[in-house]
Motif scaffolding. Structure first.
Motif, PDB file in Angstrom:
ATOM      1  N   ASP A  78      -0.232  -4.772  -2.795  1.00  0.00           N
ATOM      2  CA  ASP A  78       0.256  -4.863  -4.164  1.00  0.00           C
ATOM      3  C   ASP A  78      -0.775  -4.258  -5.116  1.00  0.00           C
ATOM      4  O   ASP A  78      -1.958  -4.598  -5.046  1.00  0.00           O
ATOM      5  CB  ASP A  78       0.503  -6.336  -4.511  1.00  0.00           C
ATOM      6  CG  ASP A  78       1.291  -6.519  -5.791  1.00  0.00           C
ATOM      7  OD1 ASP A  78       2.071  -5.611  -6.152  1.00  0.00           O
ATOM      8  OD2 ASP A  78       1.133  -7.579  -6.436  1.00  0.00           O
ATOM      9  N   GLY A  79      -0.356  -3.329  -5.931  1.00  0.00           N
ATOM     10  CA  GLY A  79      -1.254  -2.656  -6.868  1.00  0.00           C
ATOM     11  C   GLY A  79      -1.707  -1.286  -6.397  1.00  0.00           C
ATOM     12  O   GLY A  79      -2.137  -0.466  -7.206  1.00  0.00           O
ATOM     13  N   ASP A  80      -1.635  -1.004  -5.090  1.00  0.00           N
ATOM     14  CA  ASP A  80      -1.985   0.324  -4.581  1.00  0.00           C
ATOM     15  C   ASP A  80      -0.850   1.292  -4.890  1.00  0.00           C
ATOM     16  O   ASP A  80       0.324   0.912  -4.857  1.00  0.00           O
ATOM     17  CB  ASP A  80      -2.226   0.295  -3.072  1.00  0.00           C
ATOM     18  CG  ASP A  80      -3.554  -0.350  -2.705  1.00  0.00           C
ATOM     19  OD1 ASP A  80      -4.326  -0.712  -3.627  1.00  0.00           O
ATOM     20  OD2 ASP A  80      -3.816  -0.502  -1.502  1.00  0.00           O
ATOM     21  N   LYS A  81      -1.202   2.525  -5.152  1.00  0.00           N
ATOM     22  CA  LYS A  81      -0.191   3.530  -5.492  1.00  0.00           C
ATOM     23  C   LYS A  81       0.540   4.065  -4.272  1.00  0.00           C
ATOM     24  O   LYS A  81       1.688   4.449  -4.370  1.00  0.00           O
ATOM     25  CB  LYS A  81      -0.836   4.687  -6.262  1.00  0.00           C
ATOM     26  CG  LYS A  81      -1.319   4.291  -7.630  1.00  0.00           C
ATOM     27  CD  LYS A  81      -1.915   5.471  -8.357  1.00  0.00           C
ATOM     28  CE  LYS A  81      -2.438   5.025  -9.711  1.00  0.00           C
ATOM     29  NZ  LYS A  81      -3.002   6.145 -10.468  1.00  0.00           N
ATOM     30  N   GLU A  82      -0.131   4.103  -3.141  1.00  0.00           N
ATOM     31  CA  GLU A  82       0.467   4.726  -1.960  1.00  0.00           C
ATOM     32  C   GLU A  82       0.556   3.762  -0.784  1.00  0.00           C
ATOM     33  O   GLU A  82      -0.286   2.894  -0.620  1.00  0.00           O
ATOM     34  CB  GLU A  82      -0.348   5.955  -1.543  1.00  0.00           C
ATOM     35  CG  GLU A  82      -0.301   7.077  -2.553  1.00  0.00           C
ATOM     36  CD  GLU A  82      -0.988   8.324  -2.042  1.00  0.00           C
ATOM     37  OE1 GLU A  82      -1.108   8.483  -0.806  1.00  0.00           O
ATOM     38  OE2 GLU A  82      -1.413   9.131  -2.874  1.00  0.00           O
ATOM     39  N   GLN A  83       1.578   3.990   0.026  1.00  0.00           N
ATOM     40  CA  GLN A  83       1.724   3.260   1.280  1.00  0.00           C
ATOM     41  C   GLN A  83       0.826   3.908   2.327  1.00  0.00           C
ATOM     42  O   GLN A  83       0.634   5.120   2.317  1.00  0.00           O
ATOM     43  CB  GLN A  83       3.163   3.340   1.783  1.00  0.00           C
ATOM     44  CG  GLN A  83       4.170   2.716   0.890  1.00  0.00           C
ATOM     45  CD  GLN A  83       5.576   2.872   1.458  1.00  0.00           C
ATOM     46  OE1 GLN A  83       5.780   3.416   2.535  1.00  0.00           O
ATOM     47  NE2 GLN A  83       6.553   2.387   0.717  1.00  0.00           N
TER      48      GLN A  83
END
Length: 117
Positions: free
Chosen positions: A61-66
């Motif tokens: 949660d909060g990261d831009k990329e998977q």
């Protein structure tokens, strides 16, 4: 008229029993909406029938990329275990996609939280 409807309904139920069942996720670790005091070292997916895992991603949660998990099992199985890199505390979502023996594609998501500080 009622007799015809009853006969049709009975035939439909009998025919439905001949259709192949679709694979479904029976259980997973981490379980949906679970909390862990420490990071799991693997993702485990248990299906009702052998499936082939075609995609697995994890995102904090909060990261831009998977993050795409590339080390996927090559052979179909009803119990899939995929090692993951160490994870920091936080909320995560794991997205998965599988193909069953009948070529039916199924996808889902698991949300879990690592609570360690």
């Amino acid at each position: 008229m009622k007799l015809r409807l009853l006969a049709f309904a009975s035939a439909a139920v009998g025919f439905a029993g001949l259709l192949p069942s679709q694979t479904h996720l029976g259980s997973a670790m981490p379980a949906a909406n679970s909390f862990f005091p420490s990071a799991p070292s693997q993702i485990m997916l248990h299906f009702s029938e052998p499936t082939r895992l075609t995609a697995l991603t994890i995102q904090k949660d909060g990261d831009k990329e998977q993050k795409h998990i590339d080390a996927l099992p090559k052979d179909p199985s009803d119990a899939l275990s995929i090692p993951v890199a160490p994870l920091a505390p936080g909320k995560y979502v794991v997205n998965w996609r599988v193909v069953g023996d009948d070529n039916h594609v199924m996808a889902g998501a698991l949300h879990f939280t690592i609570t360690a500080k």
